[in-house]
Motif scaffolding. Structure first.
Motif, short mmCIF file in Angstrom:
data_model
loop_
_atom_site.label_atom_id
_atom_site.label_comp_id
_atom_site.label_asym_id
_atom_site.label_seq_id
_atom_site.Cartn_x
_atom_site.Cartn_y
_atom_site.Cartn_z
N ARG A 18 53.18 -55.42 -37.99
CA ARG A 18 54.62 -55.22 -37.83
C ARG A 18 55.12 -54.31 -38.94
NH1 ARG A 18 57.44 -58.35 -41.52
NH2 ARG A 18 56.23 -60.01 -42.54
N SER A 19 56.20 -53.63 -38.66
CA SER A 19 56.81 -52.75 -39.64
C SER A 19 57.56 -53.57 -40.67
CB SER A 19 57.76 -51.77 -38.96
OG SER A 19 58.49 -51.02 -39.92
N THR A 20 57.43 -53.20 -41.93
CA THR A 20 58.17 -53.88 -43.01
C THR A 20 59.11 -52.92 -43.72
OG1 THR A 20 56.40 -53.41 -44.60
CG2 THR A 20 56.31 -55.51 -43.41
N SER A 79 47.70 -55.05 -51.05
CA SER A 79 48.30 -53.87 -50.41
C SER A 79 47.43 -52.64 -50.66
CB SER A 79 49.71 -53.63 -50.93
OG SER A 79 49.69 -53.35 -52.32
N ARG A 120 52.79 -54.68 -42.31
CA ARG A 120 51.98 -55.84 -42.66
C ARG A 120 51.06 -56.14 -41.48
NH1 ARG A 120 51.24 -59.63 -46.30
NH2 ARG A 120 52.99 -58.94 -47.59
N ARG A 140 49.32 -55.54 -46.79
CA ARG A 140 50.34 -54.52 -46.59
C ARG A 140 49.71 -53.14 -46.64
NH1 ARG A 140 53.23 -57.49 -50.52
NH2 ARG A 140 52.97 -55.76 -51.99
N GLU A 169 62.21 -50.00 -44.21
CA GLU A 169 63.60 -49.80 -43.81
C GLU A 169 63.96 -48.34 -44.06
OE1 GLU A 169 66.13 -52.46 -45.87
OE2 GLU A 169 65.24 -54.29 -45.01
#
Length: 321
Positions: A84-86, A4, A95, A105, A88
């Protein structure tokens, strides 16, 4: 490549490297993913870059990679095929997946993948692109000064290209090809500048001894020249953009579509929180120096965004103690 990073920069051109340099110097963890296919790869030299005019494009990129790695940034060869969004709520994160299956990430993503030049479908144009098939007078005009040049008309902007290149050469010919017929005002402008106007469709670029000799018309006539000027259509490289749900817009000039781009704020921010863009992906007309400057500006905006998130997290942690 670590698991990440604070920021993943997709695209290792001037905009991406400048953004990465700014962020690495700000002590952010940065990864640059570079597909190794720069738009200006066919060109021998870059121009209008103060202090580096005439350098090879590859030399600028090599120096940029060396600089960012000195500050701890990572650079990997590869192509990001999806993201894609990880996150919230207010916890933004992404990611990204590379074509070889690796994934990483990122808290923020900076897209600097540039654009693709869609060239006229005339035999010989693509093969000579970046050598003696040109499009930008500010990039190539000086090198082709006083040479006989022919502008290949494929849309309403061809007449304007002929007028621009006339500043560098007195021997300019506009070949109509598939462009609209010049109106009376345009014909008067061309005549006033001494630009010849030739009707007829082009069959191919004529070449002898690895040099352009002219444009061969369907009629068989040869319009002699030493270089050919075209007006490409500029299109953003869209696979990653689409996977993130980013929208693209079409830019028009004189009612003619000249290309697509990703709309952005002056800071490089997009309508997807956490995703930033810089360089030709959002500015079709940015030359190398302008793209690098945009990367720097957007890099500072990304760091400010991360700082705000860091502050929120620190305050939340403090309130729990």
């Amino acid at each position: 490549m670590n698991e990440s990073y604070d920021v993943v920069v997709v695209g290792g051109g001037p905009a991406g490297l400048a953004g990465a340099l700014c962020l690495a110097r700000a002590r952010r963890t940065v990864l640059v993913v570079d597909a190794g296919a720069p738009r200006n790869d066919p060109a021998e030299h870059l121009h209008n870059y103060l202090g580096r005019d005439g350098d090879a494009p590859g030399a600028l990129l090599a120096d940029g990679r060396a600089e960012i790695t000195r500050y701890g940034a990572d650079v990997v060869a590869g192509t990001v095929v999806s993201a894609r969004s990880t996150g919230e709520g207010d916890d933004i994160g992404f990611r990204l997946t590379l074509e070889d299956g690796r994934s990483v990430r990122a808290r923020r993503v900076l897209i600097t993948t540039g654009l693709t030049d869609e060239l006229p479908d005339v035999p010989g144009v693509a093969q000579r692109w970046g050598r003696d098939v040109l499009h930008c007078p500010y990039c190539h005009g000086w090198e082709w000064r006083d040479e006989p040049l022919t502008v290949l008309g494929t849309g309403p902007l061809g007449v304007q290209q002929a007028q621009l290149f006339r500043q560098w050469s007195h021997d300019i010919t506009f070949v109509q090809h598939t462009a609209p017929e010049p109106d009376d005002e345009e014909r008067e402008q061309l005549a006033a500048l001494g630009i010849a106007c030739v009707a007829g469709e082009v069959a191919r670029v004529a070449v002898a001894e690895d040099r352009i000799t002219g444009l061969r018309l369907v009629s068989g006539e040869l319009v002699p020249c030493r270089a050919v000027v075209v007006v490409p259509r500029f299109t953003v490289r869209s696979d990653l953009i689409e996977s993130l749900g980013l929208s693209t817009s079409q830019e028009e000039e004189k009612g003619h579509a000249v290309g697509t781009y990703v709309p952005s704020a002056p800071t490089g921010g997009t309508d997807v929180p956490g995703i930033y863009v810089a360089g030709n992906v959002t500015d079709l007309h940015a030359q190398v120096l302008a793209a690098a400057a945009a990367g720097l500006k957007t890099g500072t905006a990304v760091n400010t965004d991360l700082l705000a998130e860091d502050l929120d997290r620190a305050r939340a942690a403090r309130s729990r103690t």
